[in-house]
Design an enzyme around this catalytic site. Sequence first.
Site, PDB file in Angstrom:
ATOM      1  N   GLN A  10     -54.396  64.649   6.550  1.00  0.00           N
ATOM      2  CA  GLN A  10     -53.888  65.776   5.775  1.00  0.00           C
ATOM      3  C   GLN A  10     -55.043  66.616   5.221  1.00  0.00           C
ATOM      4  O   GLN A  10     -56.093  66.078   4.880  1.00  0.00           O
ATOM      5  CB  GLN A  10     -53.046  65.272   4.604  1.00  0.00           C
ATOM      6  CG  GLN A  10     -51.666  64.834   4.999  1.00  0.00           C
ATOM      7  CD  GLN A  10     -50.827  64.438   3.791  1.00  0.00           C
ATOM      8  OE1 GLN A  10     -50.522  63.273   3.609  1.00  0.00           O
ATOM      9  NE2 GLN A  10     -50.468  65.408   2.976  1.00  0.00           N
ATOM     10  N   SER A  91     -57.669  58.571   7.248  1.00  0.00           N
ATOM     11  CA  SER A  91     -56.383  58.428   6.558  1.00  0.00           C
ATOM     12  C   SER A  91     -55.225  58.463   7.560  1.00  0.00           C
ATOM     13  O   SER A  91     -55.138  57.627   8.446  1.00  0.00           O
ATOM     14  CB  SER A  91     -56.246  59.510   5.475  1.00  0.00           C
ATOM     15  OG  SER A  91     -55.105  59.303   4.676  1.00  0.00           O
ATOM     16  N   LEU A  92     -54.348  59.453   7.458  1.00  0.00           N
ATOM     17  CA  LEU A  92     -53.231  59.579   8.393  1.00  0.00           C
ATOM     18  C   LEU A  92     -53.701  59.524   9.843  1.00  0.00           C
ATOM     19  O   LEU A  92     -52.990  59.040  10.735  1.00  0.00           O
ATOM     20  CB  LEU A  92     -52.498  60.892   8.142  1.00  0.00           C
ATOM     21  CG  LEU A  92     -51.494  61.299   9.221  1.00  0.00           C
ATOM     22  CD1 LEU A  92     -50.240  60.458   9.110  1.00  0.00           C
ATOM     23  CD2 LEU A  92     -51.177  62.770   9.150  1.00  0.00           C
ATOM     24  N   GLN A 260     -54.404  50.266   3.820  1.00  0.00           N
ATOM     25  CA  GLN A 260     -55.013  51.601   3.876  1.00  0.00           C
ATOM     26  C   GLN A 260     -54.478  52.542   2.799  1.00  0.00           C
ATOM     27  O   GLN A 260     -55.208  53.357   2.244  1.00  0.00           O
ATOM     28  CB  GLN A 260     -54.753  52.194   5.266  1.00  0.00           C
ATOM     29  CG  GLN A 260     -55.338  53.564   5.496  1.00  0.00           C
ATOM     30  CD  GLN A 260     -54.410  54.459   6.294  1.00  0.00           C
ATOM     31  OE1 GLN A 260     -53.229  54.555   6.001  1.00  0.00           O
ATOM     32  NE2 GLN A 260     -54.950  55.117   7.298  1.00  0.00           N
TER      33      GLN A 260
END
Length: 341
Positions: A10, A91-92, A260
């Site tokens: 993101q 991340s994502l 995570q």
Amino acid sequence: MPIALVFPGQGSQSQGMLAALAARFPTVQRCFAEASAALGLDLWRLVTDGPVEQLNATEFTQPVMLAAGVATWRVWLEQGGAHPAAVSGHSLGEFTALVCAESLAFAAALRLVRERGRIMQHAVPTGGAMAAVLGLEDEAVEALCREAAGGRASPAPGELEAAGVVEVVNFNSPAQVVIAGDTAAVERAVALARLRGARRALRLPVSVPAHSSLMRTAAAQLQPQLAQVPIKPPRYAYFSAVDAAEHRSPEDIRAILVKQLASPVRWRRTVRSLLGRAPILIECGPGKVLTGLNRRIARDATCFALEDPESLAVALRACASEPGGFPAGGTPQPSTGAARA
């Protein structure tokens, strides 16, 4: 020469992203059509027409970014790009990496990350904040976060919660970190960073304190969702940015994806691990945020971002001219002892 692929998270989304790639390569819109069918939501229209507020809402941003990364990866392969020796994501982006490594099915991953976004958005009823701090050493930012949170080096959970949570959650590149937590505590930390000589310290347009300890409840809620999603051993070596280590078994991957959510993104260490497998890093997805970070982390590394047809062509030519690579459709070089799908 082997390559590693990295996928953004993101923050790299923007209205109109991938327009140039989509105009040249029908694969992009086909990929988004597949994603839209899986979710019952027109993701490509959201990218092209907005509204931008919906595009930036976490539950929609996450599937949009996953689709964008997969679309770019498919174009790369379609145009003769090499299979990677290793994959990772910020991340994502870890979910995108696992889809491209054939560990997660595309449709299942889309549904999972949309639910992940919903869980994250509602995890902290009072909201939260994130901020970038540039120009200070990690230890200095960690110290000012402790001060902003109440001044205790090791507060008890209740004490820290009462004072306000603010923590370093992204170790992005030398002298560039992201902090997150309760809004008031983040604002105190930003003010302290400016007083301590930070080159920049600014709030980010994010209302979710991602990767902070405030996400532990969200991680617990994500766990049963992940338990229902089939996961295969990845075809390529998959490195998690939680610990910069390779993860092979489905059980291990499930555990790291839960962890995570409430753990810092250790991107610097992850890039170093990837460079141990491949000297070329290629960013698949909109923009070039990770490519900028990668170049600051390892100035001698070769880095590319596949953000438009021109940059795609540059990366394809550069990789084709390197000896020892393997073509799309060929057999990727496995990591030592890595499980294969």
